[in-house]
Design a protein around this motif. Structure first.
Motif, PDB file in Angstrom:
ATOM      1  N   GLU A  48      40.066  37.238  32.550  1.00 57.35           N
ATOM      2  CA  GLU A  48      40.205  37.525  33.982  1.00 57.35           C
ATOM      3  C   GLU A  48      41.466  38.329  34.280  1.00 57.35           C
ATOM      4  O   GLU A  48      42.522  38.076  33.713  1.00 57.35           O
ATOM      5  CB  GLU A  48      40.221  36.216  34.780  1.00 57.35           C
ATOM      6  CG  GLU A  48      40.235  36.404  36.287  1.00 57.35           C
ATOM      7  CD  GLU A  48      40.067  35.100  37.043  1.00 57.35           C
ATOM      8  OE1 GLU A  48      40.589  34.999  38.163  1.00 57.35           O
ATOM      9  OE2 GLU A  48      39.415  34.183  36.501  1.00 57.35           O
ATOM     10  N   LYS A  49      41.336  39.286  35.198  1.00 54.81           N
ATOM     11  CA  LYS A  49      42.468  40.090  35.634  1.00 54.81           C
ATOM     12  C   LYS A  49      43.407  39.221  36.461  1.00 54.81           C
ATOM     13  O   LYS A  49      42.972  38.461  37.321  1.00 54.81           O
ATOM     14  CB  LYS A  49      41.970  41.263  36.481  1.00 54.81           C
ATOM     15  CG  LYS A  49      43.039  42.216  36.960  1.00 54.81           C
ATOM     16  CD  LYS A  49      43.469  43.159  35.866  1.00 54.81           C
ATOM     17  CE  LYS A  49      44.397  44.242  36.410  1.00 54.81           C
ATOM     18  NZ  LYS A  49      44.861  45.153  35.339  1.00 54.81           N
ATOM     19  N   LEU A  50      44.716  39.326  36.191  1.00 53.13           N
ATOM     20  CA  LEU A  50      45.725  38.561  36.911  1.00 53.13           C
ATOM     21  C   LEU A  50      46.452  39.510  37.865  1.00 53.13           C
ATOM     22  O   LEU A  50      47.354  40.240  37.464  1.00 53.13           O
ATOM     23  CB  LEU A  50      46.697  37.909  35.927  1.00 53.13           C
ATOM     24  CG  LEU A  50      46.078  36.865  34.994  1.00 53.13           C
ATOM     25  CD1 LEU A  50      47.055  36.490  33.896  1.00 53.13           C
ATOM     26  CD2 LEU A  50      45.647  35.624  35.775  1.00 53.13           C
ATOM     27  N   ARG A  51      46.049  39.501  39.116  1.00 56.41           N
ATOM     28  CA  ARG A  51      46.616  40.398  40.111  1.00 56.41           C
ATOM     29  C   ARG A  51      47.784  39.713  40.814  1.00 56.41           C
ATOM     30  O   ARG A  51      47.602  38.694  41.487  1.00 56.41           O
ATOM     31  CB  ARG A  51      45.545  40.812  41.114  1.00 56.41           C
ATOM     32  CG  ARG A  51      44.351  41.502  40.456  1.00 56.41           C
ATOM     33  CD  ARG A  51      43.334  41.983  41.487  1.00 56.41           C
ATOM     34  NE  ARG A  51      42.140  42.510  40.840  1.00 56.41           N
ATOM     35  CZ  ARG A  51      42.049  43.735  40.328  1.00 56.41           C
ATOM     36  NH1 ARG A  51      43.082  44.560  40.396  1.00 56.41           N
ATOM     37  NH2 ARG A  51      40.922  44.128  39.748  1.00 56.41           N
ATOM     38  N   VAL A  52      48.956  40.282  40.656  1.00 61.10           N
ATOM     39  CA  VAL A  52      50.166  39.668  41.195  1.00 61.10           C
ATOM     40  C   VAL A  52      50.048  39.430  42.686  1.00 61.10           C
ATOM     41  O   VAL A  52      50.424  38.365  43.191  1.00 61.10           O
ATOM     42  CB  VAL A  52      51.401  40.544  40.878  1.00 61.10           C
ATOM     43  CG1 VAL A  52      52.640  40.010  41.601  1.00 61.10           C
ATOM     44  CG2 VAL A  52      51.637  40.596  39.377  1.00 61.10           C
ATOM     45  N   GLU A  53      49.482  40.389  43.402  1.00 60.39           N
ATOM     46  CA  GLU A  53      49.411  40.259  44.859  1.00 60.39           C
ATOM     47  C   GLU A  53      48.521  39.090  45.278  1.00 60.39           C
ATOM     48  O   GLU A  53      48.742  38.462  46.327  1.00 60.39           O
ATOM     49  CB  GLU A  53      48.917  41.559  45.499  1.00 60.39           C
ATOM     50  CG  GLU A  53      47.523  42.009  45.089  1.00 60.39           C
ATOM     51  CD  GLU A  53      47.505  42.873  43.834  1.00 60.39           C
ATOM     52  OE1 GLU A  53      46.510  43.585  43.615  1.00 60.39           O
ATOM     53  OE2 GLU A  53      48.496  42.816  43.070  1.00 60.39           O
ATOM     54  N   HIS A  54      47.509  38.778  44.470  1.00 60.03           N
ATOM     55  CA  HIS A  54      46.634  37.650  44.779  1.00 60.03           C
ATOM     56  C   HIS A  54      47.253  36.321  44.355  1.00 60.03           C
ATOM     57  O   HIS A  54      47.077  35.296  45.025  1.00 60.03           O
ATOM     58  CB  HIS A  54      45.281  37.819  44.087  1.00 60.03           C
ATOM     59  CG  HIS A  54      44.502  38.987  44.589  1.00 60.03           C
ATOM     60  ND1 HIS A  54      43.427  39.523  43.902  1.00 60.03           N
ATOM     61  CD2 HIS A  54      44.632  39.749  45.709  1.00 60.03           C
ATOM     62  CE1 HIS A  54      42.939  40.553  44.575  1.00 60.03           C
ATOM     63  NE2 HIS A  54      43.660  40.715  45.672  1.00 60.03           N
ATOM     64  N   ARG A  56      50.433  35.548  44.151  1.00 63.22           N
ATOM     65  CA  ARG A  56      51.639  35.163  44.900  1.00 63.22           C
ATOM     66  C   ARG A  56      51.335  34.051  45.887  1.00 63.22           C
ATOM     67  O   ARG A  56      52.075  33.070  45.973  1.00 63.22           O
ATOM     68  CB  ARG A  56      52.203  36.366  45.642  1.00 63.22           C
ATOM     69  CG  ARG A  56      52.917  37.378  44.776  1.00 63.22           C
ATOM     70  CD  ARG A  56      53.346  38.581  45.601  1.00 63.22           C
ATOM     71  NE  ARG A  56      54.208  38.171  46.709  1.00 63.22           N
ATOM     72  CZ  ARG A  56      54.540  38.957  47.721  1.00 63.22           C
ATOM     73  NH1 ARG A  56      54.071  40.201  47.779  1.00 63.22           N
ATOM     74  NH2 ARG A  56      55.332  38.525  48.672  1.00 63.22           N
ATOM     75  N   ARG A  67      56.015  37.713  37.918  1.00 65.71           N
ATOM     76  CA  ARG A  67      56.053  38.608  36.750  1.00 65.71           C
ATOM     77  C   ARG A  67      56.865  37.997  35.609  1.00 65.71           C
ATOM     78  O   ARG A  67      56.524  38.173  34.441  1.00 65.71           O
ATOM     79  CB  ARG A  67      56.614  39.970  37.157  1.00 65.71           C
ATOM     80  CG  ARG A  67      55.650  40.798  38.003  1.00 65.71           C
ATOM     81  CD  ARG A  67      56.123  42.232  38.164  1.00 65.71           C
ATOM     82  NE  ARG A  67      55.191  42.990  38.999  1.00 65.71           N
ATOM     83  CZ  ARG A  67      55.319  43.127  40.318  1.00 65.71           C
ATOM     84  NH1 ARG A  67      56.359  42.564  40.940  1.00 65.71           N
ATOM     85  NH2 ARG A  67      54.437  43.821  41.005  1.00 65.71           N
ATOM     86  N   ARG A  85      48.725  48.746  33.996  1.00 59.19           N
ATOM     87  CA  ARG A  85      47.580  48.173  34.719  1.00 59.19           C
ATOM     88  C   ARG A  85      47.719  46.690  35.003  1.00 59.19           C
ATOM     89  O   ARG A  85      46.815  46.074  35.570  1.00 59.19           O
ATOM     90  CB  ARG A  85      46.291  48.439  33.933  1.00 59.19           C
ATOM     91  CG  ARG A  85      45.929  49.909  33.832  1.00 59.19           C
ATOM     92  CD  ARG A  85      44.669  50.101  33.018  1.00 59.19           C
ATOM     93  NE  ARG A  85      44.858  49.683  31.624  1.00 59.19           N
ATOM     94  CZ  ARG A  85      43.873  49.575  30.745  1.00 59.19           C
ATOM     95  NH1 ARG A  85      42.625  49.811  31.121  1.00 59.19           N
ATOM     96  NH2 ARG A  85      44.133  49.227  29.499  1.00 59.19           N
ATOM     97  N   GLY A  86      48.819  46.081  34.624  1.00 59.57           N
ATOM     98  CA  GLY A  86      49.041  44.685  34.960  1.00 59.57           C
ATOM     99  C   GLY A  86      48.778  43.724  33.817  1.00 59.57           C
ATOM    100  O   GLY A  86      49.062  44.015  32.649  1.00 59.57           O
ATOM    101  N   ARG A  88      46.192  40.388  32.086  1.00 60.12           N
ATOM    102  CA  ARG A  88      44.867  39.801  31.963  1.00 60.12           C
ATOM    103  C   ARG A  88      44.953  38.567  31.069  1.00 60.12           C
ATOM    104  O   ARG A  88      45.739  38.535  30.112  1.00 60.12           O
ATOM    105  CB  ARG A  88      43.887  40.813  31.358  1.00 60.12           C
ATOM    106  CG  ARG A  88      42.435  40.366  31.338  1.00 60.12           C
ATOM    107  CD  ARG A  88      41.541  41.442  30.724  1.00 60.12           C
ATOM    108  NE  ARG A  88      41.579  42.685  31.498  1.00 60.12           N
ATOM    109  CZ  ARG A  88      40.831  42.914  32.579  1.00 60.12           C
ATOM    110  NH1 ARG A  88      39.991  41.985  32.998  1.00 60.12           N
ATOM    111  NH2 ARG A  88      40.915  44.071  33.203  1.00 60.12           N
TER     112      ARG A  88
END
Length: 257
Positions: A48-54, A56, A67, A85-86, A88
């Protein structure tokens, strides 16, 4: 005789050097621990993608703190960095499980042998206490007690090798055990009726307490290899255990739940 107290204590997973000029250490550790547990427990799926903005809002921390925690998880190989790209979650695969299992067997069995050779009465008493607490809740392991059992299981395995004489070995096995736990969560319900974890632990415990390092090593290897064999057997029967959550993987096979 080697005493455990004489060994340098490995730093706990997730610990960071003190630095009052950066984000408070407790916030980083909290985010790290929560993320790690969510990954290990399967609440955040492999790949799964780990999106920092989500994330937080989910963990109530700043982007910088998050981070820091994610970079720590990259070091633990639980998270993969994707350049610009962040991040995962690291995938789980049969090949990874086989590699992890073989490495753990090689290191943990030799550590157990050394620990038994250096056994003392304090070690035996501590092992007896942890084994008794673990035994009380693993016949069978109820869903609401899985986390408690995992903590005791980890403590039991760490105590088995605590007298091995190498702090680095103990530290490395702690990391390997954390990765093994990811797979155990998918196998724990599949194993109901297929294996007796308590009997496996009892065999290891009794051999270790008796000072029989050869027997203890055999029991430990069989125990470590039981989880990958169970998962691979389920996969051969068409159960996609590595894509489903741990809970849905169990529901997919009611016949052995």
């Amino acid at each position: 005789m080697v005493k455990r107290s004489a060994l340098p204590t490995p730093p706990a997973e997730g610990s960071f050097p003190s630095d009052d000029t950066t984000t408070p250490r407790t916030l980083i550790e909290r985010a790290y621990t929560q993320l790690r547990d969510d990954i290990v427990d399967g609440r955040i799926a492999p790949g799964e993608k780990l999106r920092v903005e989500h994330l937080r809002a989910r963990y109530d921390v700043s982007a910088g703190t998050l981070r820091e925690a994610l970079n720590r998880l990259v070091s633990d190989a639980l998270v993969e960095a994707e350049g610009q790209r962040g991040f995962r979650v690291a995938p789980i695969t049969v090949q990874d499980l086989d590699d992890l299992t073989d490495l753990r067997v090689r290191i943990e069995i030799e550590a157990l042998r050394q620990s038994i050779r250096h056994a003392d009465e304090a070690w035996r008493q501590e092992l007896q206490q942890v084994y008794a607490r673990m035994s009380a809740i693993e016949q069978p392991i109820l869903p609401e007690l899985v986390q408690r059992w995992e903590a005791l299981n980890t403590q039991f395995h760490e105590l088995l090798v605590a007298n091995c004489g190498s702090a680095w070995t103990v530290r490395l096995l702690r990391i390997l055990n954390r990765h093994s736990e990811r797979y155990r969560r998918y196998a724990i319900d599949l194993g109901q009726g297929k294996r007796n974890v308590h009997e496996e632990h009892r065999g290891i415990f009794e051999a270790a307490m008796a000072g029989n390092e050869f027997r203890a090593a055999l029991e430990l290897e069989a125990h470590i290899r039981a989880t990958p064999e169970l998962l691979k057997a389920a996969a051969r029967e068409g159960i996609d255990v590595f894509r489903a959550s741990p809970e849905s993987a169990a529901q997919a096979r009611p016949a052995i739940a």
